[in-house]
Design an enzyme around this catalytic site. Structure first.
Site, PDB file in Angstrom:
ATOM      1  CG  HIS A 354       6.243   2.758  -1.701  1.00 37.40           C
ATOM      2  ND1 HIS A 354       6.320   3.602  -0.617  1.00 37.40           N
ATOM      3  CD2 HIS A 354       7.504   2.677  -2.203  1.00 37.40           C
ATOM      4  CE1 HIS A 354       7.568   4.030  -0.478  1.00 37.40           C
ATOM      5  NE2 HIS A 354       8.307   3.470  -1.419  1.00 37.40           N
ATOM      6  CE  LYS A 534      -4.960  11.271   2.674  1.00 39.80           C
ATOM      7  NZ  LYS A 534      -3.802  10.609   3.242  1.00 39.80           N
ATOM      8  NE  ARG A 535      -1.195   8.181  -5.442  1.00 36.35           N
ATOM      9  CZ  ARG A 535      -1.704   6.947  -5.395  1.00 36.35           C
ATOM     10  NH1 ARG A 535      -2.591   6.559  -6.303  1.00 36.35           N
ATOM     11  NH2 ARG A 535      -1.336   6.111  -4.448  1.00 36.35           N
ATOM     12  CE  LYS A 540      -3.524   7.889  -1.774  1.00 41.42           C
ATOM     13  NZ  LYS A 540      -2.684   7.552  -0.600  1.00 41.42           N
ATOM     14  CB  THR A 642       4.748  10.727   4.494  1.00 41.56           C
ATOM     15  OG1 THR A 642       4.329  11.118   3.186  1.00 41.56           O
ATOM     16  CG2 THR A 642       5.616   9.490   4.404  1.00 41.56           C
ATOM     17  CE  LYS A 646       5.251  15.108   4.497  1.00 43.38           C
ATOM     18  NZ  LYS A 646       4.928  15.050   3.061  1.00 43.38           N
TER      19      LYS A 646
END
Length: 797
Positions: A354, A534-535, A540, A642, A646
């Protein structure tokens, strides 16, 4: 459709009243929402048990291959509504409760959000379990029954504060405790030789006790099991010590056990934290493997059949001890020789990677591994020696090097398949972190692009859009998401575009009302809802988003009469407790929000909201309301994502880099319906070769210079003007994730977003194209790929 889907309102009411009276001991006139929720949950659970048992019987009769999915996280969220949707009971339940004067939404909202995961990894595991049930793939999920989960996030003066989750402070109606399913999990001690064979004499141990949750698939035709392990002491209590006054030592066995299944990802900055995390990973892995072997041996006498009947998926490196532990059990407990045990283990095991970040691939010191799991250290050393001999690899390719056990390498060496989770990610695995291993084990790396379940993330979360889809393309898309492509025939139909706009606005109003209730902030539902949830991690690039937000605020203040597109910037996500930089970015976002939201000049043209404690339930509110999805990680750093799927499925447009599954999303929805910016993964690597890349980018960008100057001056932290000096300094000197290099491109793409959103009808057409192109991103498609390409498992439907 099953008979249970046709359950009458009266029959359902009778079930609920039975549980309210006899399970909960309450008269309905005195029942609280909690009582109603528990009675409803038990009633729905009753309806799952029959297909659950039937699936188990059919699995034993078929004697085919079973799948076992090992994951430290299963971010399942609330269960009640999800189960009602899959059983087609929601409307009937609404009717029953309404007749009793009870609002179904109040019952649903009363359920705690199960705190069993952090982000995409755990939510993926939950989607996979639901899809395996929908597809009638015989499977078990194995995880840990965390008492407090990750943590509950709150903000104090803009800072993240971590508090324990309390989801298990009340009875959990969805689980069945299995006291008979109990295994001893050993730690520490020493390894000796008896008759030439290694014998491990553990120094301490705990019991792993099973708690089962049925996971029902679409239309209630099949249900698999999520088995969570709770840790219990092997020795309950030392009465002699207690009576002698040593009360703490008397309770030590219980304290050890409870600690193991208390918190997800305990902080590991200390030696004791590292020990706890390693113990947790072994606790999960050993309990699962002992259970797998027990079940296998209840059906078959020949362990040589193991790899023909058992497929084990290691979700990330956390269960990577499955290789040495399965070998230990086969050799030490069942008498197999080394070669056969190793061949069987490799035939059963598969590994999902991952991350491309080398620092995120777990590594444990040989000292810690040898102290906590001495027998496994022996096995790992021999695995590594054989790996080196067979491949002639150098030290950097070894499982053990620099006095550390590299779990990614161990998982790779012991797996029959290693899969990435997007096409780009799998390609980059072959080219970067696992390039050398790919060369010596060619063909082992394959791709399985992630997906999400459309039952929860469309049918349940977005009923307004779901109704429109069914009215437009017909029913049946819920388990055949490729049918969304039929929507493309209607993109030119103004009535469909308008209907989509109405559905989206309903969702935005609902979310705005929730924000008003939670935070007291009034949002304009006609503004663009621009979302990054998100985390919290530097790669990110929430920092890139907040920098652009500052630049936008400054530009509006300079010319408030210009034709600005109103925006609501929405952030969400948690930072690991010890991740200082991520927590500093959270503080900055909240400081910027406080300044902007109280600025009369910008008013409704720009708002920033950051609801605390982002979780599955919040995602179900937010994702259907989003207009713009921020997927802006540094190219080459995100494995898949993911959340991006969505958002696309729910009609949000994406602004993003060519990273992770963004690449495939752009291919499926069309390049003209995706706001692309930033460097490619190759260009990122080339930029890293420029020593002063950050300084060059900043000096070439006037907006960036102004943003950093505002931070230096303390514009957003007047009471502590030096608060962000460290962040500014790191941005000028290091900028490891190239926020500055991509800033100008990002800002230009945001201007394109503004122009597109100004034409509401055109925007709705683009959104419909995104929905029409999202069918590929169903987790049903992903699981079919795993079944065919990795597990060799068959559907029993």
């Amino acid at each position: 459709m099953n008979a249970m889907n046709d359950l009458s309102a009266e029959a359902l009411r009778a079930r609920i009243m039975q549980h309210l009276t006899f399970t909960l001991g309450k008269d309905k006139s005195h029942a609280s929402i909690y009582d109603w929720r528990m009675a409803v949950s038990y009633s729905v659970r009753d309806l799952i048990v029959e297909p659950w048992f039937a699936a188990t019987r059919k699995t034993y009769e078929a004697q085919g291959k079973r799948v076992y999915y090992l994951s430290m996280e299963f971010l399942i969220g609330r269960i009640l509504e999800d189960a009602m949707v899959n059983l087609n009971l929601r409307d009937t339940m609404h009717e029953v409760l309404e007749a009793e004067g009870i609002a179904l939404d109040d019952v649903i909202e009363d359920e705690p959000d199960a705190a069993l995961g952090n982000g995409g990894l755990g939510r993926l595991a939950a989607c996979f379990l639901e899809s395996m049930s929908t597809l009638a793939c015989p499977a078990y999920g194995y995880g840990i029954r965390y008492e407090h989960g990750l943590f509950k996030q709150t903000f104090e003066s803009g800072r993240q504060i971590e508090r324990p989750e309390d989801w298990l402070n009340q009875p959990h109606p969805w689980e069945f405790e299995r006291p008979e399913a109990r295994y001893t999990i050993p730690f520490k001690g020493s390894v000796g030789l008896i008759d030439g064979k290694p014998i491990w004499k553990p120094g301490e141990s705990v019991y792993a006790r099973a708690y089962d949750m049925p996971v029902v698939g679409w239309q209630g035709k099949w249900a698999n099991t999520l088995r969570l392990w709770g840790a219990h002491p092997t020795d309950l209590f030392d009465l002699d010590r207690f009576n002698s006054g040593d009360h703490t030592a008397a309770a030590a066995p219980e304290a050890l056990a409870r600690t193991l299944s208390r918190v997800l990802y305990p902080e590991d900055a200390t030696d004791s934290g590292k020990e706890l995390r390693l113990k947790q990973e072994f606790f999960l892995t050993s309990a699962a493997l002992q259970d797998i072997l027990r079940r296998f041996l209840s059906e078959y006498d020949d362990l040589g059949l193991l790899s023909q009947k058992v497929a084990i998926q290691m979700n990330d490196t956390h269960p990577a001890l499955a290789g040495p532990e399965l070998m230990r059990l086969l050799m030490d407990e069942h008498g197999l020789e080394w070669d056969e045990a190793k061949t069987l283990a490799q035939g059963c095991l598969n590994y999902t990677n991952h991350t491309l970040l080398p620092e995120a691939l777990e590594a444990w010191s040989t000292w810690l591994m040898g102290r906590i799991l001495p027998r496994h250290m022996q096995i790992i050393e021999r695995i590594d020696a054989e790996h080196q001999k067979a491949t002639g690899c150098g030290p950097e390719l070894c499982v053990i090097h620099h006095d550390r056990v590299h779990m990614g390498t161990l998982a790779f060496v012991m797996a029959s398949h290693v899969n990435g989770v997007s096409a780009l990610h799998s390609q980059l695995m072959r080219e970067t972190v696992f390039a050398d291993l790919d060369a010596v084990y060619p063909g082992r790396i394959i791709n399985q692009t992630n997906g999400v379940t459309p039952r929860r993330w469309l049918r349940l979360s977005n009923p307004a859009l779901s109704r429109l889809l069914t009215e437009t393309i017909g029913s049946g898309w819920e388990n055949d998401l490729d049918r969304l492509s039929e929507l493309s025939k209607y993109e030119g139909d103004r009535s469909v575009r308008d209907a989509f706009g109405v559905a989206k606005r309903q969702n935005k109003i609902a979310f705005a009302n929730w924000v008003k209730d939670q935070q007291g902030i009034t949002l304009n539902p006609d503004a663009m809802f621009d979302v990054q949830v998100k985390r919290m991690h530097e790669y990110k690039r929430q920092l890139l988003n907040v920098f652009e937000t500052i630049a936008r605020w400054s530009a509006i203040r300079a010319d408030p009469g210009a034709s600005w597109t109103p925006r609501v910037k929405i952030f969400g996500g948690k930072a690991a407790p010890g991740y200082f930089v991520a927590k500093e970015i959270i503080h900055l976002i909240n400081d910027v929000a406080d300044t902007i939201n109280n600025d009369p000049v910008t008013g409704d043209l720009l708002k920033v909201v950051y609801p605390a404690n982002y979780n599955v339930s919040m995602a179900q509110r937010l994702i259907p309301a989003a207009d713009l999805s921020e997927q802006i990680s540094t190219a080459g750093k995100e494995a898949s994502g993911t959340g991006n799927m969505k958002f696309t499925m729910n009609g949000a447009l994406t602004i993003g880099t060519l990273d992770g599954a963004n690449v495939e999303i752009r291919e499926h929805v069309g390049a003209d319906n995706f706001f692309l910016f930033g460097m490619t993964a190759q260009e990122v690597q080339e930029r890293y070769c420029v020593d002063d890349h950050a300084r060059r980018a900043i000096l070439a960008s006037q907006p960036l210079q102004e943003i950093l100057q505002m931070l230096v001056e303390g514009r957003f932290s007047p009471a502590d003007t030096g608060r962000y000096l460290g962040l500014v300094d790191a941005t000028w000197k290091h900028d490891p994730f190239l926020v500055t290099s991509d800033f100008d491109s990002y800002q230009a793409a945001q201007a394109d977003v503004d122009r597109a959103y100004a034409d509401a009808d055109h925007w709705n057409m683009l959104a419909l194209r995104n929905i029409a192109g999202s069918g590929f991103f169903s987790s049903d498609r992903t699981i079919k790929g795993y079944m065919a390409d990795i597990w060799g498992a068959k559907s029993l439907a």
